[in-house]
Design an enzyme around this catalytic site. Structure first.
Site, PDB file in Angstrom:
ATOM      1  N   HIS A   1       0.844  -1.204   0.000  1.00 51.88           N
ATOM      2  CA  HIS A   1       0.000   0.000   0.000  1.00 51.88           C
ATOM      3  C   HIS A   1       0.878   1.253   0.000  1.00 51.88           C
ATOM      4  O   HIS A   1       0.679   2.170  -0.809  1.00 51.88           O
ATOM      5  CB  HIS A   1      -0.903  -0.037   1.230  1.00 51.88           C
ATOM      6  CG  HIS A   1      -1.759   1.181   1.420  1.00 51.88           C
ATOM      7  ND1 HIS A   1      -3.122   1.177   1.214  1.00 51.88           N
ATOM      8  CD2 HIS A   1      -1.452   2.447   1.816  1.00 51.88           C
ATOM      9  CE1 HIS A   1      -3.611   2.384   1.456  1.00 51.88           C
ATOM     10  NE2 HIS A   1      -2.613   3.171   1.834  1.00 51.88           N
ATOM     11  N   GLU A   2       1.856   1.274   0.904  1.00 54.03           N
ATOM     12  CA  GLU A   2       2.717   2.447   1.005  1.00 54.03           C
ATOM     13  C   GLU A   2       3.668   2.554  -0.188  1.00 54.03           C
ATOM     14  O   GLU A   2       3.988   3.652  -0.644  1.00 54.03           O
ATOM     15  CB  GLU A   2       3.506   2.416   2.312  1.00 54.03           C
ATOM     16  CG  GLU A   2       2.675   2.232   3.565  1.00 54.03           C
ATOM     17  CD  GLU A   2       1.482   3.172   3.648  1.00 54.03           C
ATOM     18  OE1 GLU A   2       1.500   4.230   2.980  1.00 54.03           O
ATOM     19  OE2 GLU A   2       0.529   2.847   4.362  1.00 54.03           O
TER      20      GLU A   2
ATOM     21  N   HIS B   1       1.897   4.318  -2.968  1.00 57.23           N
ATOM     22  CA  HIS B   1       1.927   5.773  -2.792  1.00 57.23           C
ATOM     23  C   HIS B   1       3.278   6.345  -3.240  1.00 57.23           C
ATOM     24  O   HIS B   1       3.337   7.322  -3.987  1.00 57.23           O
ATOM     25  CB  HIS B   1       1.720   6.134  -1.314  1.00 57.23           C
ATOM     26  CG  HIS B   1       0.317   6.038  -0.835  1.00 57.23           C
ATOM     27  ND1 HIS B   1      -0.743   6.653  -1.472  1.00 57.23           N
ATOM     28  CD2 HIS B   1      -0.220   5.418   0.266  1.00 57.23           C
ATOM     29  CE1 HIS B   1      -1.868   6.413  -0.804  1.00 57.23           C
ATOM     30  NE2 HIS B   1      -1.571   5.663   0.246  1.00 57.23           N
TER      31      HIS B   1
END
Length: 274
Positions: A61-62, A65
């Site tokens: 998820h990170e 980003h």
């Protein structure tokens, strides 16, 4: 950024952290233990498998980003270690990893936390800002599709029942994380998606509430009516992907191995795959 620093930044983009590889190895080993029934303590194996897989998904998820921010113009994310998938490199390791795991243990809630620090002034254009924020939840959507693939492809019955339960619960966490993170609440990615399109006045008014958005969502989820509505939505998405409610319930039951197991779930888990 100097040319030397930029070269170091570029050279580090493809290096995957040994910490992440270790977590992924735990996921693979415990997943095999759940699948094969080899584990002496099946409940503990399910707990370790789901928890380590959940941490892997938080890292991805990170990473999503950070990778999107890199292409959007923030070249500092590589030097900060965000592209190595190392959870220890995140700006708020406690919020990014520890608290989400605690939320899963406490209530089966896939609640994401604070994470990578993006230098937004390096990114030009509202669409790019929105895409940086959307990348994380989209990673959870992709992972939810991967977790549910055996179900919507009609192959779930071929999996060992205990593994099917664990995978269904992991899918629930991914769907929950995607839906929660897409809420337009300050501090969550959903607000980050719409924020570039808001007026300066509105953004200034909302800014003081940003640190409390995640806490407010967490508190609201423990209000029975909100909790029921939210998980009703999650269950509806999962059913659309072929995952039955009893599978996610039994996965949650198996995950909490320190409590007495549900007799129906325990009996179902003992049935071999067809």
């Amino acid at each position: 950024m100097t040319s030397t620093a930029f070269r170091r930044d570029r050279e580090g983009h493809g290096r995957v952290s040994p910490v992440f590889l270790g977590i992924a190895a735990v996921t693979a080993a415990t997943g095999w233990a759940v699948w094969s029934g080899f584990a002496a303590l099946p409940g503990l194996a399910v707990f370790l498998f789901v928890t380590s897989a959940w941490i892997v998904s938080l890292c991805l998820h990170e990473y999503a980003h950070a990778r999107t921010a890199l292409h959007g113009g923030d070249l500092t994310v590589g030097a900060k270690g965000y592209l190595t998938l190392n959870p220890l490199k995140y700006t708020h390791a406690l919020l990014s990893i520890v608290l989400p795991v605690v939320f899963v243990i406490m209530g089966g809630i896939g609640l994401p936390g604070g994470a990578v620090f993006i230098e937004r002034d390096r990114i030009r254009g509202r669409w790019r800002h929105s895409l940086v924020s959307a990348a994380g939840p989209l990673a959870n959507v992709l992972l939810a599709l991967v977790c549910t693939a055996p179900f919507w492809l009609g192959q779930a019955g071929a999996m060992p029942t205990g593994f099917r339960f664990a995978l269904a619960f992991l899918a629930l966490l991914q769907v929950g994380a995607a839906l929660l993170n897409l809420l337009p609440v300050p501090g969550l990615d959903g607000y980050g998606i719409v924020e570039p399109w808001l007026s300066h006045r509105v953004r200034r008014q909302v800014e003081p509430f940003a640190p409390f958005g995640l806490i407010a969502v967490f508190v609201l989820l423990f209000e029975p009516s909100v909790n029921q509505a939210f998980f009703g939505l999650v269950d509806g998405v999962l059913e659309g992907l072929g995952v039955a409610g009893p599978d996610t319930y039994c996965g949650w039951d198996a995950y909490r191995f320190w409590e007495d197991a549900d007799a129906v779930c325990a009996a179902a888990a003992a049935v071999p795959a067809r």
